[in-house]
Motif scaffolding. Sequence first.
Motif, PDB file in Angstrom:
ATOM      1  N   MET A   1       1.376 -46.120 -11.101  1.00 33.31           N
ATOM      2  CA  MET A   1       2.171 -45.147 -10.359  1.00 33.31           C
ATOM      3  C   MET A   1       1.805 -43.694 -10.699  1.00 33.31           C
ATOM      4  N   HIS A   2       1.554 -43.435 -11.966  1.00 34.53           N
ATOM      5  CA  HIS A   2       1.263 -42.064 -12.366  1.00 34.53           C
ATOM      6  C   HIS A   2      -0.007 -41.567 -11.692  1.00 34.53           C
ATOM      7  N   VAL A   3      -1.058 -42.349 -11.744  1.00 34.47           N
ATOM      8  CA  VAL A   3      -2.316 -41.891 -11.121  1.00 34.47           C
ATOM      9  C   VAL A   3      -2.198 -41.854  -9.603  1.00 34.47           C
ATOM     10  N   ARG A   4      -1.470 -42.797  -9.039  1.00 34.17           N
ATOM     11  CA  ARG A   4      -1.293 -42.760  -7.583  1.00 34.17           C
ATOM     12  C   ARG A   4      -0.544 -41.490  -7.165  1.00 34.17           C
ATOM     13  N   MET A   5       0.516 -41.172  -7.890  1.00 34.35           N
ATOM     14  CA  MET A   5       1.310 -40.001  -7.492  1.00 34.35           C
ATOM     15  C   MET A   5       0.499 -38.711  -7.597  1.00 34.35           C
ATOM     16  N   GLU A   6      -0.386 -38.636  -8.588  1.00 33.87           N
ATOM     17  CA  GLU A   6      -1.252 -37.442  -8.689  1.00 33.87           C
ATOM     18  C   GLU A   6      -2.016 -37.247  -7.377  1.00 33.87           C
ATOM     19  N   ARG A   7      -2.612 -38.342  -6.896  1.00 32.99           N
ATOM     20  CA  ARG A   7      -3.431 -38.241  -5.679  1.00 32.99           C
ATOM     21  C   ARG A   7      -2.571 -38.014  -4.442  1.00 32.99           C
ATOM     22  N   HIS A   8      -1.439 -38.755  -4.343  1.00 32.69           N
ATOM     23  CA  HIS A   8      -0.540 -38.560  -3.187  1.00 32.69           C
ATOM     24  C   HIS A   8      -0.156 -37.082  -3.076  1.00 32.69           C
ATOM     25  N   CYS A   9       0.233 -36.504  -4.216  1.00 25.90           N
ATOM     26  CA  CYS A   9       0.739 -35.115  -4.203  1.00 25.90           C
ATOM     27  C   CYS A   9      -0.379 -34.128  -3.858  1.00 25.90           C
TER      28      CYS A   9
ATOM     29  N   LYS B   1       4.053 -29.849 -14.261  1.00 25.41           N
ATOM     30  CA  LYS B   1       3.569 -28.916 -13.215  1.00 25.41           C
ATOM     31  C   LYS B   1       4.189 -29.306 -11.875  1.00 25.41           C
ATOM     32  N   PRO B   2       4.508 -28.316 -11.030  1.00 24.86           N
ATOM     33  CA  PRO B   2       5.101 -28.662  -9.739  1.00 24.86           C
ATOM     34  C   PRO B   2       4.237 -29.669  -8.977  1.00 24.86           C
ATOM     35  N   ALA B   3       4.882 -30.654  -8.382  1.00 26.08           N
ATOM     36  CA  ALA B   3       4.192 -31.672  -7.575  1.00 26.08           C
ATOM     37  C   ALA B   3       5.211 -32.151  -6.557  1.00 26.08           C
ATOM     38  N   TYR B   4       4.838 -32.181  -5.289  1.00 33.93           N
ATOM     39  CA  TYR B   4       5.850 -32.230  -4.247  1.00 33.93           C
ATOM     40  C   TYR B   4       5.906 -33.535  -3.451  1.00 33.93           C
ATOM     41  N   GLY B   5       5.205 -34.545  -3.903  1.00 33.94           N
ATOM     42  CA  GLY B   5       5.311 -35.840  -3.245  1.00 33.94           C
ATOM     43  C   GLY B   5       4.290 -36.034  -2.144  1.00 33.94           C
ATOM     44  N   GLY B   6       4.327 -37.214  -1.548  1.00 35.34           N
ATOM     45  CA  GLY B   6       3.303 -37.600  -0.574  1.00 35.34           C
ATOM     46  C   GLY B   6       3.786 -37.621   0.863  1.00 35.34           C
ATOM     47  N   MET B   7       5.001 -37.126   1.114  1.00 38.71           N
ATOM     48  CA  MET B   7       5.558 -37.197   2.462  1.00 38.71           C
ATOM     49  C   MET B   7       5.496 -35.829   3.157  1.00 38.71           C
ATOM     50  N   ILE B   8       5.054 -35.832   4.399  1.00 37.87           N
ATOM     51  CA  ILE B   8       5.006 -34.593   5.197  1.00 37.87           C
ATOM     52  C   ILE B   8       5.691 -34.871   6.532  1.00 37.87           C
ATOM     53  N   THR B   9       6.455 -33.915   6.997  1.00 35.19           N
ATOM     54  CA  THR B   9       7.055 -34.034   8.334  1.00 35.19           C
ATOM     55  C   THR B   9       6.519 -32.895   9.192  1.00 35.19           C
ATOM     56  N   ILE B  10       6.068 -33.241  10.391  1.00 35.29           N
ATOM     57  CA  ILE B  10       5.584 -32.174  11.279  1.00 35.29           C
ATOM     58  C   ILE B  10       6.306 -32.228  12.621  1.00 35.29           C
ATOM     59  N   PHE B  11       6.408 -31.065  13.246  1.00 33.36           N
ATOM     60  CA  PHE B  11       6.923 -30.972  14.615  1.00 33.36           C
ATOM     61  C   PHE B  11       5.755 -30.526  15.470  1.00 33.36           C
ATOM     62  N   LEU B  12       5.439 -31.321  16.499  1.00 27.74           N
ATOM     63  CA  LEU B  12       4.338 -30.947  17.379  1.00 27.74           C
ATOM     64  C   LEU B  12       4.816 -29.922  18.398  1.00 27.74           C
ATOM     65  N   LYS B  13       3.889 -29.072  18.833  1.00 28.27           N
ATOM     66  CA  LYS B  13       4.249 -28.138  19.905  1.00 28.27           C
ATOM     67  C   LYS B  13       4.438 -28.957  21.175  1.00 28.27           C
ATOM     68  N   SER B  14       5.524 -28.712  21.868  1.00 26.98           N
ATOM     69  CA  SER B  14       5.727 -29.455  23.109  1.00 26.98           C
ATOM     70  C   SER B  14       5.711 -28.467  24.259  1.00 26.98           C
ATOM     71  N   GLY B  15       5.257 -28.952  25.407  1.00 24.06           N
ATOM     72  CA  GLY B  15       5.256 -28.091  26.597  1.00 24.06           C
ATOM     73  C   GLY B  15       6.690 -27.936  27.083  1.00 24.06           C
TER      74      GLY B  15
END
Length: 417
Positions: free
Chosen positions: A273-281, A323-337
Amino acid sequence: MSTVTQHSASTPSQTSASHLATDCIHGGQHTDPTTGAVMPPIYTSSTFVQESPGVHKGFEYSRSHNVTRFAFERCIASLERSGLSEESERTCGGFAFASGLASIGTALELMDCGDTIVCMDDVYGGTNRLLNRVRKRSAGYKVVHVDLSDATKAEAAIRQHKPRMVWLETPTNPTLKLVDVAAICAQARAAGAISVVDNTFATPMLTRPIELGADIVMHSTTKYVGGHSDTVGGALVTGSAELAERLRFLQNAIGSVMGPFDAYLSLRGLKTMHVRMERHCASALELARRLEKHSKVAKVVYPGLASHPQHALASRQMRLDGKPAYGGMITIFLKSGSGSGMAESRRFLENVHLFALAESLGGVESLIEHPAIMTHASVPEAMRAELGISDALVRLSVGIEHVEDLWNDLEHGLSKV
Ligand SMILES: Cc1ncc(COP(=O)(O)O)c(C=O)c1O
């Protein structure tokens, strides 16, 4: 009343005095006393022989006692810094369940019929469904949803409703709001409420709620704990001996326990988990920065970006090895017409390939999904609108593939929007 005739093969060689990276591998673990096996065997036996009625080696029936499950429970309790003695599985603060929701259901049984729960407004859709569509009816709970990322609103709600339990999730699924765990758990404690933190997104590598004053930590171990999208499970960890006693009783009484195969996979997941989280972040931060500049993207929500309204709290509360590390999840909003954004979301999601279009998160492989149609469809439409879970919102779980391959995939998908 039963008598234990021999120590139950569970004295750990290691306690949680080490670094997290070490405890991922050794926390609460010991070599098998019979064979010297380095990894705990998968004990499938449902029952155990007794010498005389009530006289046995500490194992009676596998719902109550399972060596493989105990090994996992000790390790996750060690990582969450439960602080309870790891001398034997019976004093460990960790409890494993058949799914994240099974662990939530069991934690809720700490309340009595008719009690009030103050719950974060943006929580996993299944948590919302269990509270509002099951327990309100079956247990008469009063459920008060509050934006606990706002400490003033939290304080007012806790003062007004006098809850038995306060349920936090941080960062939240899917809008990635943060809750100040220390502040809200202190408020809950002052009001005599049990605080529970769903730590699925942050993992104990980044945030350890018990150290911040939480009574109970909850995980969907299906996610980062298992880490390979090949097991479904859940866990509760407490640092309170009294709550541990009550949870142990409830775990056995309700019976939605984690099976030995899943316990084995979950323990194996913790080891990396530790090494995975480094890469995810690291990869998520890089992708979030690039997405923020992309012409097809209206907004990126990621706690590691300066644009996140709670970036300062995230930098304080989410840290890997200091050290700050913010996780592996991102949320985006797409531009809509002119539309809702649904057409753009569909085109994007149909044209990414490395990012698999699937529910769930936290695996080594990258996943992408549309919460309004998929994970959060069970949240009533009006509540989704209030929370900002729109048709233009897409959630990414950044895996540990090479970051440039992930970027190429996202760019390709966005080029079709
Ligand atoms: C934050 C969070 N909590 C709880 C759960 C429920 O866990 P499970 O699916 O293992 O029952 C999930 C599932 O997605 C989740 O994302």
